[in-house]
Write a protein that holds these residues in place. Structure first.
Motif, PDB file in Angstrom:
ATOM      1  N   UNK A 188      -5.892   4.619  -0.750  1.00 51.79           N
ATOM      2  CA  UNK A 188      -5.099   3.400  -0.920  1.00 51.79           C
ATOM      3  C   UNK A 188      -4.652   2.858   0.436  1.00 51.79           C
ATOM      4  N   UNK A 189      -4.255   3.768   1.327  1.00 52.61           N
ATOM      5  CA  UNK A 189      -3.859   3.321   2.670  1.00 52.61           C
ATOM      6  C   UNK A 189      -5.038   2.658   3.382  1.00 52.61           C
ATOM      7  N   UNK A 190      -6.210   3.263   3.286  1.00 49.72           N
ATOM      8  CA  UNK A 190      -7.399   2.674   3.917  1.00 49.72           C
ATOM      9  C   UNK A 190      -7.753   1.337   3.277  1.00 49.72           C
ATOM     10  N   UNK A 191      -7.596   1.259   1.961  1.00 52.04           N
ATOM     11  CA  UNK A 191      -7.831  -0.017   1.288  1.00 52.04           C
ATOM     12  C   UNK A 191      -6.848  -1.069   1.786  1.00 52.04           C
ATOM     13  N   UNK A 192      -5.601  -0.636   2.026  1.00 52.13           N
ATOM     14  CA  UNK A 192      -4.619  -1.570   2.563  1.00 52.13           C
ATOM     15  C   UNK A 192      -5.036  -2.113   3.923  1.00 52.13           C
ATOM     16  N   UNK A 231       0.821  -1.214   0.000  1.00 51.74           N
ATOM     17  CA  UNK A 231       0.000   0.000   0.000  1.00 51.74           C
ATOM     18  C   UNK A 231       0.860   1.272   0.000  1.00 51.74           C
ATOM     19  N   UNK A 232       2.114   1.195   0.494  1.00 48.28           N
ATOM     20  CA  UNK A 232       2.951   2.390   0.538  1.00 48.28           C
ATOM     21  C   UNK A 232       3.353   2.853  -0.873  1.00 48.28           C
ATOM     22  N   UNK A 233       3.977   1.993  -1.701  1.00 51.89           N
ATOM     23  CA  UNK A 233       4.264   2.447  -3.068  1.00 51.89           C
ATOM     24  C   UNK A 233       2.994   2.683  -3.878  1.00 51.89           C
ATOM     25  N   UNK A 234       1.936   1.912  -3.602  1.00 50.41           N
ATOM     26  CA  UNK A 234       0.683   2.111  -4.332  1.00 50.41           C
ATOM     27  C   UNK A 234       0.080   3.481  -4.021  1.00 50.41           C
TER      28      UNK A 234
END
Length: 378
Positions: free
Chosen positions: A261-265, A135-138
């Protein structure tokens, strides 16, 4: 509402009431389907079967699953969007035939595939490479993708749906360019969009960033509104540029994409959700519909807040137009023309405004213009 005849008010309300259940249906159908598929084994099974049609590899599952996801999203909304098209055509807002409407839907689907397939493939490449920290690079890539699309949209996407021709030299073009110059805004060109082949609605906008910035006016606006009213519409749009609304919106969009994206992670690493979706992990292509369902929920929750921010931005752009032109009477005339031509509900219910409206109501905008005029009288 004294600015409008009872017939104009009634017509706007009738259109709103006719459209509302279908508009809500279109909004709800996609997320409902995603939740049904993303929180049950059905989505995982669909990804597996779609992938098997193309060899059954992990890559086939990802790409075929994304294609199935986009196609299902289009199909479940199709009855509502078609009915909305019929209603708007009956009210004279649509000039396009069924063939043109179908072609637009297919172009939109093709565009979704063109963007969705590489983005989805990249996402699952990251989850495969780093199942725990993907999730970090995404998030970083999502933040970079937003300004890239904002830059490319007027160059690559808008021409797919409209033809643009330069506004011929003359008083109106000179007035619009002078308006931008007076506002210290560099504009590359003034274009006319052939909106009349789809609609009778009136609109104009400023699109692009930096070297791609241009003023775009619907041919319906150029052909029916007084030149001064066209100037007022453009002055409002220049207000967005002057206050860096496009840049700010792009940066906030980048931040929002990264946060999403972080929340999705976090959500797709929660074991109960993965179990419900019959997915081993976020790296499992069978989690595709779970990703989409979580994204849909996050988008729905953010919607009212985005609308509230948009209404504030639009009200500020209205003030900018008044300050740039010092012509509240023509501003009011312009708002009247837009509302009547677009068959707007000039004073919709408060709840609908709070949940869905990106602009203040017409009556609120006219009242604000009169308040501005009173404050600057003499």
């Amino acid at each position: 509402m004294d600015d409008f005849t009872p017939e104009q008010v009634a017509r706007g309300r009738a259109l709103r009431r006719a459209q509302l259940p279908w508009a809500l249906g279109a909004r709800a159908a996609g997320p409902a389907a995603l939740l049904l598929l993303g929180l049950t084994p059905a989505g995982a099974g669909l990804v597996g079967r779609a992938g098997d049609l193309f060899g059954g590899t992990r890559t086939a599952q990802v790409l075929a699953g994304i294609a199935a996801l986009l196609l299902i999203g289009e199909l479940v909304q199709l009855p509502s969007t078609a009915r909305l098209w019929v209603i708007r055509r009956a009210y004279g807002l649509i000039t396009q035939g069924w063939a043109g409407w179908a072609a637009d839907r297919l172009r939109g689907l093709a565009l979704g595939l063109l963007l969705g397939l590489p983005v989805g493939y990249g996402l699952y490449a990251l989850t495969d490479r780093s199942p725990e920290g993907w999730w970090l690079p995404a998030a970083l890539l999502a933040a970079l993708l937003v300004p890239l699309l904002s830059f490319l949209f007027p160059l690559l996407v808008e021409p797919l749906f409209n033809r643009f021709t330069p506004l011929p030299a003359g008083e109106l073009r000179t007035a619009l360019l002078d308006l931008a110059a007076r506002d210290a805004i560099r504009v590359r060109e003034v274009l006319v969009a052939d909106a009349s082949r789809r609609t009778t609605a009136l609109n104009a906008y400023v699109s692009g960033l930096g070297a791609t910035r241009r003023i775009v006016a619907y041919d319906t606006l150029i052909g029916t509104a007084d030149p001064r009213e066209v100037e007022l519409v453009v002055a409002h749009e220049l207000g967005h540029v002057k206050h860096r609304d496009v840049l700010t919106g792009t940066l906030l969009g980048s931040l929002g994409a990264a946060v999403a994206v972080v929340l999705l992670g976090l959500l797709t690493s929660w074991r109960p959700l993965l179990d419900a979706a019959s997915a081993a992990s976020a790296a499992d292509p069978r989690s595709l519909f779970l990703f989409a369902a979580c994204a849909a929920v996050l988008g729905a929750l953010a919607g009212p807040f985005q609308c509230a921010a948009s209404r504030r931005i639009e009200a500020r752009a209205d003030r900018h137009a008044l300050e740039l032109t010092s012509d509240p009477e023509q501003f009011i005339a312009m708002q009247h023309r837009l509302a009547v031509a677009n068959i707007a509900d000039v004073d919709p219910p408060r709840l609908l405004q709070l949940l869905f409206a990106s602009h203040p109501s017409t009556t609120a905008r006219i009242a604000a213009a009169r308040a501005w005029a009173a404050a600057h009288a003499g």
